[in-house]
Design a protein around this motif. Structure first.
Motif, PDB file in Angstrom:
ATOM      1  N   ASN A 193       7.749  -6.647   6.365  1.00  0.00           N
ATOM      2  CA  ASN A 193       7.585  -6.911   7.812  1.00  0.00           C
ATOM      3  C   ASN A 193       6.118  -6.684   8.188  1.00  0.00           C
ATOM      4  OD1 ASN A 193       8.119  -7.512  10.490  1.00  0.00           O
ATOM      5  ND2 ASN A 193       8.752  -5.422  10.986  1.00  0.00           N
ATOM      6  N   ALA A 194       5.231  -7.373   7.500  1.00  0.00           N
ATOM      7  CA  ALA A 194       3.791  -7.143   7.671  1.00  0.00           C
ATOM      8  C   ALA A 194       3.361  -7.383   9.122  1.00  0.00           C
ATOM      9  CB  ALA A 194       3.014  -8.053   6.727  1.00  0.00           C
ATOM     10  N   GLY A 195       2.369  -6.612   9.547  1.00  0.00           N
ATOM     11  CA  GLY A 195       1.886  -6.703  10.931  1.00  0.00           C
ATOM     12  C   GLY A 195       0.593  -7.499  11.005  1.00  0.00           C
ATOM     13  N   LEU A 231       0.806  -1.224   0.000  1.00  0.00           N
ATOM     14  CA  LEU A 231       0.000   0.000   0.000  1.00  0.00           C
ATOM     15  C   LEU A 231       0.839   1.274   0.000  1.00  0.00           C
ATOM     16  CD1 LEU A 231      -2.732  -1.294   2.493  1.00  0.00           C
ATOM     17  CD2 LEU A 231      -2.944  -1.087   0.006  1.00  0.00           C
ATOM     18  N   VAL A 232       2.161   1.137  -0.278  1.00  0.00           N
ATOM     19  CA  VAL A 232       3.018   2.332  -0.305  1.00  0.00           C
ATOM     20  C   VAL A 232       3.780   2.475  -1.626  1.00  0.00           C
ATOM     21  CG1 VAL A 232       3.295   2.651   2.184  1.00  0.00           C
ATOM     22  CG2 VAL A 232       4.764   1.006   0.997  1.00  0.00           C
ATOM     23  N   GLY A 233       3.337   1.779  -2.654  1.00  0.00           N
ATOM     24  CA  GLY A 233       3.922   1.942  -3.991  1.00  0.00           C
ATOM     25  C   GLY A 233       5.272   1.273  -4.179  1.00  0.00           C
ATOM     26  N   GLY A 234       5.664   0.387  -3.253  1.00  0.00           N
ATOM     27  CA  GLY A 234       6.989  -0.248  -3.369  1.00  0.00           C
ATOM     28  C   GLY A 234       7.057  -1.396  -4.347  1.00  0.00           C
ATOM     29  N   SER A 235       5.909  -1.926  -4.743  1.00  0.00           N
ATOM     30  CA  SER A 235       5.910  -3.127  -5.578  1.00  0.00           C
ATOM     31  C   SER A 235       5.789  -2.814  -7.068  1.00  0.00           C
ATOM     32  CB  SER A 235       4.754  -4.043  -5.161  1.00  0.00           C
ATOM     33  OG  SER A 235       3.546  -3.313  -5.187  1.00  0.00           O
ATOM     34  N   VAL A 236       5.713  -1.521  -7.402  1.00  0.00           N
ATOM     35  CA  VAL A 236       5.606  -1.143  -8.822  1.00  0.00           C
ATOM     36  C   VAL A 236       6.684  -0.101  -9.143  1.00  0.00           C
ATOM     37  CG1 VAL A 236       3.144  -1.667  -9.027  1.00  0.00           C
ATOM     38  CG2 VAL A 236       3.843   0.613  -8.312  1.00  0.00           C
ATOM     39  N   PRO A 237       7.105  -0.048 -10.416  1.00  0.00           N
ATOM     40  CA  PRO A 237       8.147   0.931 -10.762  1.00  0.00           C
ATOM     41  C   PRO A 237       7.624   2.361 -10.672  1.00  0.00           C
ATOM     42  CG  PRO A 237       7.731  -0.637 -12.564  1.00  0.00           C
ATOM     43  CD  PRO A 237       6.647  -0.825 -11.565  1.00  0.00           C
ATOM     44  N   ALA A 238       8.559   3.295 -10.650  1.00  0.00           N
ATOM     45  CA  ALA A 238       8.189   4.710 -10.625  1.00  0.00           C
ATOM     46  C   ALA A 238       7.645   5.122 -11.991  1.00  0.00           C
ATOM     47  CB  ALA A 238       9.410   5.540 -10.282  1.00  0.00           C
ATOM     48  N   GLY A 239       7.063   6.299 -12.040  1.00  0.00           N
ATOM     49  CA  GLY A 239       6.515   6.815 -13.286  1.00  0.00           C
ATOM     50  C   GLY A 239       7.584   7.076 -14.326  1.00  0.00           C
ATOM     51  N   ARG A 240       8.776   7.423 -13.856  1.00  0.00           N
ATOM     52  CA  ARG A 240       9.868   7.652 -14.789  1.00  0.00           C
ATOM     53  C   ARG A 240      10.965   6.646 -14.435  1.00  0.00           C
ATOM     54  NH1 ARG A 240      13.601  10.033 -11.678  1.00  0.00           N
ATOM     55  NH2 ARG A 240      12.779  10.946  -9.776  1.00  0.00           N
ATOM     56  N   GLY A 244     -12.699   6.234  -4.325  1.00  0.00           N
ATOM     57  CA  GLY A 244     -11.678   6.956  -5.094  1.00  0.00           C
ATOM     58  C   GLY A 244     -10.308   6.543  -4.588  1.00  0.00           C
ATOM     59  N   VAL A 245      -9.272   7.195  -5.102  1.00  0.00           N
ATOM     60  CA  VAL A 245      -7.916   6.840  -4.671  1.00  0.00           C
ATOM     61  C   VAL A 245      -7.617   7.549  -3.344  1.00  0.00           C
ATOM     62  CG1 VAL A 245      -5.457   6.929  -5.240  1.00  0.00           C
ATOM     63  CG2 VAL A 245      -7.159   6.565  -7.056  1.00  0.00           C
ATOM     64  N   PRO A 246      -7.463   6.776  -2.268  1.00  0.00           N
ATOM     65  CA  PRO A 246      -7.257   7.423  -0.968  1.00  0.00           C
ATOM     66  C   PRO A 246      -5.794   7.791  -0.718  1.00  0.00           C
ATOM     67  CG  PRO A 246      -7.409   5.049  -0.691  1.00  0.00           C
ATOM     68  CD  PRO A 246      -7.531   5.308  -2.166  1.00  0.00           C
ATOM     69  N   HIS A 247      -5.577   8.780   0.137  1.00  0.00           N
ATOM     70  CA  HIS A 247      -4.240   8.997   0.713  1.00  0.00           C
ATOM     71  C   HIS A 247      -4.176   8.040   1.890  1.00  0.00           C
ATOM     72  CE1 HIS A 247      -3.232  12.938  -1.242  1.00  0.00           C
ATOM     73  NE2 HIS A 247      -4.483  12.724  -1.624  1.00  0.00           N
ATOM     74  N   LYS A 248      -3.243   7.081   1.836  1.00  0.00           N
ATOM     75  CA  LYS A 248      -3.200   6.063   2.888  1.00  0.00           C
ATOM     76  C   LYS A 248      -2.020   6.334   3.805  1.00  0.00           C
ATOM     77  CE  LYS A 248      -4.827   1.924   2.223  1.00  0.00           C
ATOM     78  NZ  LYS A 248      -6.265   1.989   2.504  1.00  0.00           N
ATOM     79  N   LEU A 249      -2.319   6.649   5.052  1.00  0.00           N
ATOM     80  CA  LEU A 249      -1.272   7.021   5.997  1.00  0.00           C
ATOM     81  C   LEU A 249      -1.337   6.085   7.195  1.00  0.00           C
ATOM     82  CD1 LEU A 249      -2.057  10.756   5.464  1.00  0.00           C
ATOM     83  CD2 LEU A 249       0.017   9.607   4.717  1.00  0.00           C
ATOM     84  N   ASP A 250      -0.455   5.110   7.160  1.00  0.00           N
ATOM     85  CA  ASP A 250      -0.407   4.070   8.191  1.00  0.00           C
ATOM     86  C   ASP A 250       0.573   4.506   9.278  1.00  0.00           C
ATOM     87  OD1 ASP A 250       0.087   1.546   9.500  1.00  0.00           O
ATOM     88  OD2 ASP A 250       1.770   1.272   8.116  1.00  0.00           O
ATOM     89  N   ILE A 251       0.035   4.849  10.431  1.00  0.00           N
ATOM     90  CA  ILE A 251       0.900   5.450  11.473  1.00  0.00           C
ATOM     91  C   ILE A 251       0.736   4.700  12.800  1.00  0.00           C
ATOM     92  CG2 ILE A 251       0.769   7.717  10.373  1.00  0.00           C
ATOM     93  CD1 ILE A 251      -1.102   7.318  13.575  1.00  0.00           C
ATOM     94  N   HIS A 258       3.111  -0.798   6.992  1.00  0.00           N
ATOM     95  CA  HIS A 258       3.084  -0.892   5.528  1.00  0.00           C
ATOM     96  C   HIS A 258       4.428  -0.595   4.887  1.00  0.00           C
ATOM     97  CE1 HIS A 258      -1.546  -0.089   5.532  1.00  0.00           C
ATOM     98  NE2 HIS A 258      -1.238  -1.297   5.947  1.00  0.00           N
ATOM     99  N   GLY A 259       5.309   0.110   5.588  1.00  0.00           N
ATOM    100  CA  GLY A 259       6.612   0.454   5.022  1.00  0.00           C
ATOM    101  C   GLY A 259       6.659   1.890   4.515  1.00  0.00           C
ATOM    102  N   ILE A 260       7.798   2.221   3.917  1.00  0.00           N
ATOM    103  CA  ILE A 260       8.023   3.572   3.395  1.00  0.00           C
ATOM    104  C   ILE A 260       7.686   3.618   1.903  1.00  0.00           C
ATOM    105  CG2 ILE A 260       9.817   5.315   2.936  1.00  0.00           C
ATOM    106  CD1 ILE A 260       9.021   5.130   5.877  1.00  0.00           C
ATOM    107  N   GLY A 261       8.136   2.584   1.178  1.00  0.00           N
ATOM    108  CA  GLY A 261       7.848   2.502  -0.256  1.00  0.00           C
ATOM    109  C   GLY A 261       8.248   3.772  -0.986  1.00  0.00           C
ATOM    110  N   ARG A 262       7.406   4.181  -1.956  1.00  0.00           N
ATOM    111  CA  ARG A 262       7.600   5.482  -2.616  1.00  0.00           C
ATOM    112  C   ARG A 262       6.805   6.561  -1.878  1.00  0.00           C
ATOM    113  NH1 ARG A 262       9.997   4.108  -7.148  1.00  0.00           N
ATOM    114  NH2 ARG A 262       9.688   1.951  -7.736  1.00  0.00           N
ATOM    115  N   ALA A 263       5.767   6.118  -1.161  1.00  0.00           N
ATOM    116  CA  ALA A 263       4.789   7.058  -0.609  1.00  0.00           C
ATOM    117  C   ALA A 263       5.337   7.960   0.485  1.00  0.00           C
ATOM    118  CB  ALA A 263       3.589   6.265  -0.063  1.00  0.00           C
ATOM    119  N   LYS A 264       6.277   7.465   1.290  1.00  0.00           N
ATOM    120  CA  LYS A 264       6.615   8.208   2.514  1.00  0.00           C
ATOM    121  C   LYS A 264       8.054   8.720   2.546  1.00  0.00           C
ATOM    122  CE  LYS A 264       2.921   6.802   5.309  1.00  0.00           C
ATOM    123  NZ  LYS A 264       2.846   5.580   6.092  1.00  0.00           N
ATOM    124  N   ILE A 265       8.799   8.538   1.446  1.00  0.00           N
ATOM    125  CA  ILE A 265      10.216   8.913   1.466  1.00  0.00           C
ATOM    126  C   ILE A 265      10.419  10.357   1.917  1.00  0.00           C
ATOM    127  CG2 ILE A 265      12.222   9.377   0.009  1.00  0.00           C
ATOM    128  CD1 ILE A 265      11.699   6.929  -1.492  1.00  0.00           C
TER     129      ILE A 265
END
Ligand code: FAD
Ligand code: MLT
Ligand code: ZN
Length: 475
Positions: A167-169, A84-93, A353-360, A431-438
């Motif tokens: 490291n899924a919870g 859920l943090v965009g780590g499993s797919v490549p970046a747009g560029r 819709g596409v949510p902003h997902k903030l796992d804290i 969920h991790g940092i992925g691309r979403a939280k860098i």
């Protein structure tokens, strides 16, 4: 690294090498087929890939790593693509590797090894591509009275490799911890193509650095996980699930403390609110067994060797004066019915819709103050935003989902994560940092922390071929 050839030629050359190593059927180049691997579960993250490689063995993973490394192409490891943090797919560029060519997605779903359950050690070895539900069925079918300690709603797609990498919870963390607590061994392919095989599952082994602990949670940036040796826990024959309506978050926190003290087999304590419940009911055509509206809901599950757990739970709820605000189930169908109100939050929110997902996560003592504060913080930056909160309250883990603002508008993310940092929480609980939280890593990690992480990355993956643009900010 070999000299970089022109883009198309390079991809063609790697494709040829991989077709020889994996077979034509497991090297996907048709843009329509590749597209199904380049978008994430939420629809928020999508990018480009040169091709998708689907290795069927550890040796084939080594071939993929070596071919990409030689060509200067980056690799994105992918399991069930439920992250859920965009780590499993490549970046747009294109980023990483030579910085120009889109990466290769390495789908690990064909690594489906499932060894017999080791009854003496209470462990099992599973391939990276085994789904959580396949693992659960395999362990249950052994008849040894064991089960796997981590569970989550994406069980039919999430894989062992992806769960290790994030490291899924999940919903049983309160009793058994997360993936790091279950990993007794790993098999890994490193960035230079070497294989580390550590699947003995030794209970005690202080030989050097804790590589297994480091790779768990590394989000595909340090190594590819090809198999895991996993600890198992005793399965509990009796199970009781209760949905409890409460006045507010403070009452939920208080009840959780009582449950921890007084109910031995507390396995889940999940929090949600009226907005989320209404959305789930509307989306799933469900009817809540409790008359609303309520200030907060706790979904509690207790499990044990006999139905004493039901009595313990009943006594605890009676002492809190909550019997009339509770729906209870002990049979599988009834329990699943209650769980649906909690587990269907993710899909219900995505249907809007596409949510902003903030796992804290937060210190438990800060939870009650956080809930109104987060609504205020979001409202201050966006008048159109709708906030839906739920999570694993027993672990102080709240999933803040914000709908309304455009997916790439970072104002709400910023407001929420700044608040979390100010309240001594974590910007990523499970969920991790992925691309979403860098861009917010610095809020809860010091320059020294980030420097140490960078040094580890540089040591294990000096060419930066594994999952560039994930977890660490660009240099
Ligand atoms: P992917 O999404 O494919 O990948 C996730 C990350 O791991 C990426 O960075 C990827 O590069 C890396 N990766 C994948 N496989 C490997 C491998 N073999 N080697 C190295 N790196 C790899 N998460 C929780 O923690 N708790 C929950 O309760 C929870 N519930 C969820 C409910 C729903 C409905 C959904 C959609 C998701 C949920 N998640 C939850 C998030 C997600 O399921 C987990 O993060 C899961 O661990 C991802 O597994 P995956 O196989 O789908 O990995
Ligand atoms: C959950 O607990 O529901 C998950 O981690 C998924 C999500 O946050 O959407
Ligand atoms: Zn969760």
């Amino acid at each position: 690294m070999l000299p970089v050839a022109a883009d198309g030629q390079k991809v063609a050359r790697v494709t040829e090498t991989l077709v020889r190593a994996l077979g034509r059927g497991h090297v996907l180049i048709d843009p329509d087929v590749v597209a199904s691997y380049t978008a994430d579960w939420t629809g928020r993250w999508q990018g480009q890939a040169a091709l998708v490689a689907r290795p069927g063995s550890t040796a084939e993973v080594v071939s993929v790593v070596q071919a990409c490394r030689a060509a200067g192409m980056a690799l994105v490891p992918q399991g069930g693509n439920t992250g859920l943090v965009g780590g499993s797919v490549p970046a747009g560029r294109a980023e990483g590797g030579d910085g120009n060519t889109p990466p290769v997605i390495v789908s690990l779903v064909r690594l489906r090894r499932l060894d017999p359950v080791d009854r003496a050690a209470a462990q099992v070895t599973a391939g990276a591509g085994v789904t959580l539900s396949a693992l659960q069925h395999h362990v249950a079918a052994s008849g040894y009275g064991l089960t796997f300690g981590v569970d989550l709603a994406a069980r039919d797609s999430a894989t062992v490799g992806g769960m290790v990498a994030t490291n899924a919870g999940g919903i049983h963390f309160i009793r058994y911890g997360g993936m790091r607590q279950q990993v007794a061994g790993l098999e890994l392919v490193l960035a230079d193509g070497q294989v580390v095989e550590r699947l003995q599952g030794l209970a005690k082994d202080n030989t050097g650095y804790d590589l297994l602990g480091l790779i768990t949670g590394s989000e595909g940036t340090l190594a590819i996980v090809t198999a895991a040796r996993l600890r198992l826990v005793p399965s509990q024959p009796f199970r009781v699930t209760a949905l409890i309506g409460l006045s507010d978050t403070a009452a939920a926190v208080e009840l959780m403390a009582a449950l921890r003290r007084e109910v031995a087999g507390l396995e889940a304590a999940e929090l949600f609110y009226q907005e989320g419940l209404d959305l789930v009911c509307q989306y799933g055509g469900l009817v809540s067994p409790l008359a609303g509206p309520r200030g907060a809901y706790l979904l509690v599950e207790c499990a044990g060797g006999d139905d004493g757990v039901t009595d313990q739970l009943a006594q605890c709820l009676a002492a809190a004066g909550l019997e009339d605000d509770t729906a209870v189930a002990t049979e599988a169908a009834g329990r699943q019915g209650l769980w649906a109100f909690r587990e269907r939050h993710t899909e219900a929110v995505n249907s809007v819709g596409v949510p902003h997902k903030l796992d804290i996560s937060l210190p438990l003592g800060a939870l009650a103050a956080f809930v109104p504060a987060v609504h205020d913080a979001v409202a201050a930056v966006s008048s159109e935003a709708k906030v839906v909160l739920w999570g694993h309250a027993g672990d102080g883990n709240i999933h803040v989902n914000v709908m309304g603002p455009a997916p790439d508008d970072n104002a709400v993310d910023d407001a929420v994560l700044q608040l979390v940092a100010a309240m001594q929480g974590s910007i990523s609980a499970e969920h991790g940092i992925g691309r979403a939280k860098i861009r917010w890593l610095h809020l809860t990690r010091s320059p020294a922390d980030i420097g140490a992480m960078r040094a580890i990355k540089d040591a294990l993956d000096p060419s930066g071929v594994f999952n560039p643009g994930v977890m660490l900010p660009p240099i």
